[in-house]
Design a protein around this motif. Structure first.
Motif, short mmCIF file in Angstrom:
data_model
loop_
_atom_site.label_atom_id
_atom_site.label_comp_id
_atom_site.label_asym_id
_atom_site.label_seq_id
_atom_site.Cartn_x
_atom_site.Cartn_y
_atom_site.Cartn_z
N PHE A 17 36.02 52.19 32.47
CA PHE A 17 37.04 52.60 33.42
C PHE A 17 36.81 54.03 33.90
O PHE A 17 37.15 54.37 35.03
N GLU A 19 34.17 55.39 34.88
CA GLU A 19 33.35 55.38 36.10
C GLU A 19 34.20 55.05 37.31
O GLU A 19 34.07 55.67 38.37
N PHE A 20 35.09 54.07 37.18
CA PHE A 20 36.00 53.74 38.29
C PHE A 20 36.86 54.94 38.64
O PHE A 20 36.98 55.31 39.81
N ARG A 21 37.44 55.57 37.64
CA ARG A 21 38.32 56.72 37.84
C ARG A 21 37.57 57.85 38.57
O ARG A 21 38.12 58.50 39.44
N ARG A 23 35.06 57.56 40.65
CA ARG A 23 34.63 57.20 42.00
C ARG A 23 35.75 56.84 42.96
O ARG A 23 35.58 56.98 44.18
N VAL A 24 36.89 56.39 42.47
CA VAL A 24 37.91 55.85 43.36
C VAL A 24 38.57 56.92 44.23
O VAL A 24 38.94 56.66 45.38
N TYR A 74 35.83 50.71 48.64
CA TYR A 74 36.67 50.33 47.50
C TYR A 74 36.15 49.04 46.85
O TYR A 74 36.08 48.95 45.62
N ILE A 77 33.50 49.27 44.15
CA ILE A 77 33.83 49.69 42.79
C ILE A 77 34.96 48.88 42.15
O ILE A 77 35.24 49.04 40.97
N LYS A 78 35.57 48.00 42.90
CA LYS A 78 36.68 47.19 42.38
C LYS A 78 36.28 46.39 41.15
O LYS A 78 37.06 46.26 40.21
N ILE A 80 34.29 47.24 38.85
CA ILE A 80 34.28 48.13 37.68
C ILE A 80 35.66 48.14 37.04
O ILE A 80 35.80 48.03 35.82
N ARG A 81 36.69 48.27 37.88
CA ARG A 81 38.06 48.22 37.36
C ARG A 81 38.35 46.88 36.72
O ARG A 81 38.94 46.80 35.64
#
Length: 95
Positions: A17, A19-21, A23-24, A74, A77-78, A80-81
Motif C-alpha cells: 500500500f 507504493e500506492f500512497r 503515487r496517488v 489512476y 495504480i488502482k 496496487i491498492r
C-alpha cells in the motif's frame, strides 16, 4: 458544484500500500483534486461506523471526480491498492 471522493481503506499489506500512497497524490493533483482528509485519526461521534483509513478528496465537480477515477494515471495504480487494501469508494455531490 463540488464533487467529493470518499474512501475507506482497510489496509491488508502496508508495504504494498505504501507504493500506492506514494503515487496517488500526483494523480489527484493532476486532476484538480485537493485532499481534505488523508488517513488521520477519526472519532466515532454517533453510530457504529469505524473507518479504517478515511480519505476525502474535493474536486470542482462530480464530473471531475469521475474523470480522476477513470483516468489512465489512476487506473495504472488502482491494482496496487486492490492488492493491498479492501476499499469502499463513493462520489458525493457537494452543495
Amino acid at each position: 458544484m463540488a464533487g467529493y471522493v470518499v474512501v475507506n481503506d482497510d489496509i491488508t499489506d502496508e508495504a504494498v500500500f505504501a507504493e500506492f500512497r506514494e503515487r496517488v497524490g500526483a494523480t489527484v493533483e493532476a486532476h484538480g483534486g485537493r485532499y481534505l482528509v488523508r488517513g488521520g485519526a477519526t472519532e466515532v461521534a454517533d453510530g457504529d461506523w469505524t473507518p479504517d483509513r478515511l480519505v476525502v478528496i474535493e474536486f470542482d465537480s462530480v464530473e471531475q471526480a469521475r474523470a480522476w477515477l477513470s483516468s489512465p494515471e489512476y487506473l495504472e495504480i488502482k491494482d496496487i491498492r486492490a492488492r493491498s487494501a479492501s476499499a469502499s469508494v463513493i462520489i458525493a455531490e457537494g452543495v
